[in-house]
Design an enzyme around this catalytic site. Structure first.
Site, mmCIF file in Angstrom:
data_model
loop_
_atom_site.group_PDB
_atom_site.id
_atom_site.type_symbol
_atom_site.label_atom_id
_atom_site.label_comp_id
_atom_site.label_asym_id
_atom_site.label_seq_id
_atom_site.Cartn_x
_atom_site.Cartn_y
_atom_site.Cartn_z
ATOM 1 C CB THR A 1 -0.913 0.050 1.250
ATOM 2 O OG1 THR A 1 -0.091 0.257 2.398
ATOM 3 C CG2 THR A 1 -1.724 -1.221 1.413
ATOM 4 C CB CYS A 2 0.203 4.644 -1.112
ATOM 5 S SG CYS A 2 0.164 4.053 -2.793
ATOM 6 C CG ASP A 3 -0.065 4.023 5.874
ATOM 7 O OD1 ASP A 3 0.815 4.867 6.166
ATOM 8 O OD2 ASP A 3 -0.936 3.655 6.661
ATOM 9 C CG ASN B 1 -3.662 1.817 -1.156
ATOM 10 O OD1 ASN B 1 -2.434 1.767 -1.174
ATOM 11 N ND2 ASN B 1 -4.289 2.958 -1.238
#
Ligand SMILES: Cc1ncc(COP(=O)(O)O)c(C=O)c1O
EC number: 4.1.1.17
Length: 386
Positions: free
Chosen positions: A337-339, A376
């Site tokens: 994910t982009c976290d 996401n």
């Protein structure tokens, strides 16, 4: 994870590696591989360490139908905590009369729903909960949940549930004056307890309390439920289940025959039955450190890293198929994910990896798929039979 544990795992997993390679090629990754026979094996280990105990599998740990059917076929029952879990067992035609409802806080309608499904044993931990049972059928058995703190557990449930032993007598009085059936006591020493002493302490206190309640209120305790919390060796070796069995023998001694004895294992039965296969989808050098980005992460199957600080081992598939000891270097393993919080492991020793390499995490059955999210837009990791 120390080197000894890593080579122990390599030896244990080597024989299955070709099968995992084949499954990864057939289905792609991420992939959870489920081997229900491992649940049956763990159940046998538990039954032999805790003879005479009724085993109620905590459905919350992994509610896959194949796991639940395996538990039922092996003769064990279930520990349910919600209406959804009751309904799931019902849909699968599994024995609800062999189930107990252990959520200490519940809606009155959920008590009725579980009762109608065949459940007769419930848990209470305060007066408001006891009052919910007033006027309900006389064949309900109530267990009073006791709280015992445990700093060695990954998840110390006593901070959320349970009555302290000093207040238990008053609560039992409320059960009796409310005309509800008092069956006995339950406790849960906390999930993934890395020390076995909390089991000794909790059981000894409970046993002392049974004598006190009999003397003070004239009622015998028929049931003692020692909960779950039995540890699993992930990256570190944890005490074996036989050690807990020995403690239980020691504490109960000649009084064993006085009680109906129950346990509610979740992790101990489920952890071992699923293996996660992931692929390295990208690598980068960042501030002098090597990062590998995998196709599963903290918002997916590695949710147990975030929710309970539990860390399954991670090995490269090539480690299991190669003949020589690989050279290991510390790397960062991150999720898809982009976290920025989605980091599975830091300074974690791995052999040299490139994009496309498959990684293997054993012991990924408990509190993984069930707590994963779709953050996401990433789909749930598929589960296939091993
Ligand atoms: C009431 C109850 N019983 C059993 C379990 C299962 O515990 P474990 O997976 O640690 O064995 C839990 C876990 O939260 C629980 O809350």
């Amino acid at each position: 994870m120390n080197l000894h544990r890593r080579s122990q795992l390599r030896e244990q997993l080597r024989a299955t590696a070709p099968r995992w390679m084949q499954l990864a090629q057939t289905h792609g990754t991420p992939l959870l591989v489920l081997e229900p026979q491992r649940v049956a094996r763990r159940l046998r280990e538990l039954q032999s360490a805790l003879p005479g105990f009724e085993v109620h599998y905590a459905v919350k740990a992994l509610s896959h139908p194949v796991v639940l059917s395996t538990v039922a076929i092996c003769g064990a029952g279930f520990d349910v905590a919600t209406r959804g879990e009751v309904d799931l067992l019902g849909r699968l035609g599994l024995p609800l009369h062999r189930s107990i409802h252990t959520n200490p806080i519940k809606k009155p309608a959920d008590i009725d729903h579980a009762y109608a499904a065949g459940i007769r044993t419930f848990v209470v931990e305060n007066v408001a909960e006891v009052q919910k049972f007033a006027g309900r059928p006389g064949d309900i058995d109530l267990l009073v949940r006791l709280a015992f703190g445990n700093p060695s557990a990954k998840s110390d449930l006593s901070s959320k549930f349970g009555v302290v032993p000093a207040d238990a007598e008053l609560l039992v009085k409320h059960v009796l004056t409310g005309g509800v059936g008092f069956a006995g006591f339950s406790f849960h020493v906390g999930s993934q307890s890395s020390s076995t002493e909390p089991f000794r302490r909790a059981l000894q206190h409970t046993l002392d309390l049974t004598g006190h309640i009999e003397a003070a209120l004239g009622v015998p305790t028929r049931t003692i439920d020692i909960g779950g919390g039995f540890p699993v060796s992930y990256r570190e070796q944890e005490p074996p289940i036989t050690e807990i069995g020995d403690i239980v023998d020691d504490v109960l001694g000649a009084r064993r025959g006085e009680f109906r004895l129950l346990c509610e294992p979740g992790r101990f039965l489920a952890a071992d039955c699923m293996t996660l296969l992931t692929t390295v989808v990208g690598t980068a050098e960042r501030a002098g450190r090597t990062w590998h980005y995998l196709d599963d992460g903290l918002y997916g199957s590695y949710s147990n890293v975030m929710t309970e600080d539990v860390h399954a081992p991670i090995l490269a598939l090539t480690e299991l198929t190669g003949q020589s000891e690989p050279t290991l270097q510390p790397v960062t393993l991150a999720g898809p994910t982009c976290d920025s919080a989605d980091v599975i492991a830091r300074d974690y020793p791995m052999p040299g990896l490139t994009v496309g390499d498959v990684l293997v995490s054993p012991l990924m059955g408990a509190y993984t798929a069930v707590t994963a999210s779709r953050f996401n837009g990433i789909e749930a990791t598929p589960i296939v039979m091993g």
